[in-house]
Design a protein around this motif. Structure first.
Motif, mmCIF file in Angstrom:
data_model
loop_
_atom_site.group_PDB
_atom_site.id
_atom_site.type_symbol
_atom_site.label_atom_id
_atom_site.label_comp_id
_atom_site.label_asym_id
_atom_site.label_seq_id
_atom_site.Cartn_x
_atom_site.Cartn_y
_atom_site.Cartn_z
ATOM 1 N N VAL A 36 11.484 -42.072 2.330
ATOM 2 C CA VAL A 36 11.944 -42.241 0.946
ATOM 3 C C VAL A 36 13.442 -41.969 0.848
ATOM 4 O O VAL A 36 14.192 -42.714 0.200
ATOM 5 C CB VAL A 36 11.167 -41.300 0.001
ATOM 6 C CG1 VAL A 36 11.812 -41.276 -1.391
ATOM 7 C CG2 VAL A 36 9.714 -41.743 -0.113
ATOM 8 N N ALA A 37 13.903 -40.908 1.525
ATOM 9 C CA ALA A 37 15.326 -40.556 1.475
ATOM 10 C C ALA A 37 16.186 -41.657 2.083
ATOM 11 O O ALA A 37 17.227 -42.031 1.519
ATOM 12 C CB ALA A 37 15.554 -39.233 2.198
ATOM 13 N N GLN A 39 15.427 -44.816 2.397
ATOM 14 C CA GLN A 39 15.382 -46.013 1.546
ATOM 15 C C GLN A 39 16.361 -45.879 0.389
ATOM 16 O O GLN A 39 17.007 -46.847 0.001
ATOM 17 C CB GLN A 39 13.959 -46.217 1.015
ATOM 18 C CG GLN A 39 13.000 -46.770 2.062
ATOM 19 C CD GLN A 39 11.627 -47.015 1.478
ATOM 20 O OE1 GLN A 39 11.125 -46.222 0.695
ATOM 21 N NE2 GLN A 39 11.007 -48.121 1.864
ATOM 22 N N GLN A 40 16.452 -44.678 -0.157
ATOM 23 C CA GLN A 40 17.350 -44.462 -1.297
ATOM 24 C C GLN A 40 18.813 -44.520 -0.879
ATOM 25 O O GLN A 40 19.660 -45.064 -1.583
ATOM 26 C CB GLN A 40 17.043 -43.112 -1.948
ATOM 27 C CG GLN A 40 15.682 -43.075 -2.634
ATOM 28 C CD GLN A 40 15.316 -41.684 -3.121
ATOM 29 O OE1 GLN A 40 15.923 -40.683 -2.714
ATOM 30 N NE2 GLN A 40 14.315 -41.600 -3.986
ATOM 31 N N GLN A 79 5.740 -39.751 -2.418
ATOM 32 C CA GLN A 79 6.180 -40.244 -3.726
ATOM 33 C C GLN A 79 5.238 -39.801 -4.846
ATOM 34 O O GLN A 79 5.679 -39.428 -5.935
ATOM 35 C CB GLN A 79 6.273 -41.767 -3.708
ATOM 36 C CG GLN A 79 7.520 -42.310 -3.024
ATOM 37 C CD GLN A 79 7.673 -43.800 -3.228
ATOM 38 O OE1 GLN A 79 6.699 -44.551 -3.122
ATOM 39 N NE2 GLN A 79 8.878 -44.249 -3.529
#
Length: 327
Positions: A36-37, A39-40, A79
């Motif tokens: 997630v990190a 991707q951000q 998430q």
């Protein structure tokens, strides 16, 4: 000595399995957080996650869990739960397969919390968990009409309330809509394992037509179970018709006799479940209002159903939260 050593070995094995599971889910959580990190920050897409899967499988040959799909599950797990401090600790206390089942089949946060806590508390297998989700145990437990809060010790109330449902599904029975109580009892006894699983999986079978003798007269309880975690005898009366108020008086008599004659000193008060084909909720409410024994009134179905009009009668989110916090 052998019995003591065997118990100690089994305890150590269970502790080791729990520790391994906690570490595994923790690892998957961290991987999901990293994905997630990235991707951000770096705008990672599907191709990069697929490459990560290939690289991990090459670096750790023979170690499962790093498929592309599983990496996306790790991302989804993080998430879904990263913003819920209440649920995060529960995720690591059940198996990865259990987590995926709850994640995919339950969308409401409190519904997820219910199954997370119940799986942890009762040690449900994946198949038992799937059965409870299919059977809508969350909704049926919260809808339950019982008299437990006034008749059981405070320490048992929450557990007993969630162990009893508003409706039980006996879809494994080969019964038509027209059947009598004896036929229902015989059909349940013929499929006793399925019956106990439908009741919640933590019951032991004590007998059918369980005999009590009071003042020289014989009385027979349709079914007698024992709930292992509650440590309570559970008397079940089967009724093929609509609930009638007089059923409560008969059940109170059975519970009084069980407590006086059958219950052991180290066991908790006996509990009664009146299983009917139909019930009017207001009639049940009035019938239980002054009852002195812990009794629940539920219905049974032989096909999967939860009337839509009952879904609107679930307790408020605040009331559900208070109940779950006691588990």
């Amino acid at each position: 000595m052998l019995a003591e050593v065997k118990t100690r070995i089994q305890s150590a094995q269970h502790a080791a399995l729990r520790a391994v599971n906690t570490e595994l889910v923790g690892l998957y959580w961290d991987i999901g957080r990293s994905i997630v990190a990235r991707q951000q920050v770096a705008g990672w897409g599907k191709a990069v996650v697929a490459q990560l899967s290939t690289d991990l499988q090459a670096a750790f040959p023979g170690v499962g869990g790093f498929s592309i799909q599983n990496l996306w599950y790790m991302r989804q797990l993080y998430q879904e739960y990263s913003t819920s401090p209440k649920l995060q600790p529960l995720v690591g206390e059940i198996g990865w397969a259990h987590n995926l089942l709850i994640l995919s089949r339950c969308k409401d946060a409190q519904q997820r919390e219910f199954y997370l806590r119940m799986t942890r508390k009762w040690g449900w297998s994946k198949n038992v968990l799937a059965h409870h989700i299919d059977n809508q145990s969350y909704e049926k437990s919260l809808l339950g009409q019982t008299h437990l809060e006034k008749t059981l010790p405070r320490s048992l109330h929450a557990q007993a309330s969630l162990a009893m449902k508003d409706e039980y599904l006996f879809d494994f029975l080969d019964l038509g809509e027209q059947h009598n109580e004896r036929a229902l009892e015989r059909a349940l006894m013929a499929r006793i394992e399925d019956f106990l699983r439908a009741m919640g999986g933590m019951f032991a079978f004590m007998g059918s037509q369980f005999r009590l003798e009071v003042a020289g007269r014989e009385f027979f309880i349709d079914l007698l179970l024992f709930h292992r975690h509650l440590r309570s005898l559970v008397a079940i009366e089967l009724k093929i018709g609509e609930f009638e108020p007089e059923f409560v008086g008969k059940m109170q008599f059975y519970l009084a006799a069980l407590d006086a004659q059958i219950r052991h000193k180290d066991e908790n008060p006996s509990i009664g479940i009146i299983l009917c084909k139909e019930k009017r909720r207001t009639v049940v409410e009035y019938a239980l209002r002054d009852a002195r024994k812990p009794i629940g009134v539920a219905t049974y179905e032989i096909t999967k159903t939860l009337p839509k009009n009952l879904r609107g009668q679930l307790p408020s989110p605040e009331a559900i939260a208070r109940l779950l916090d006691k588990l």
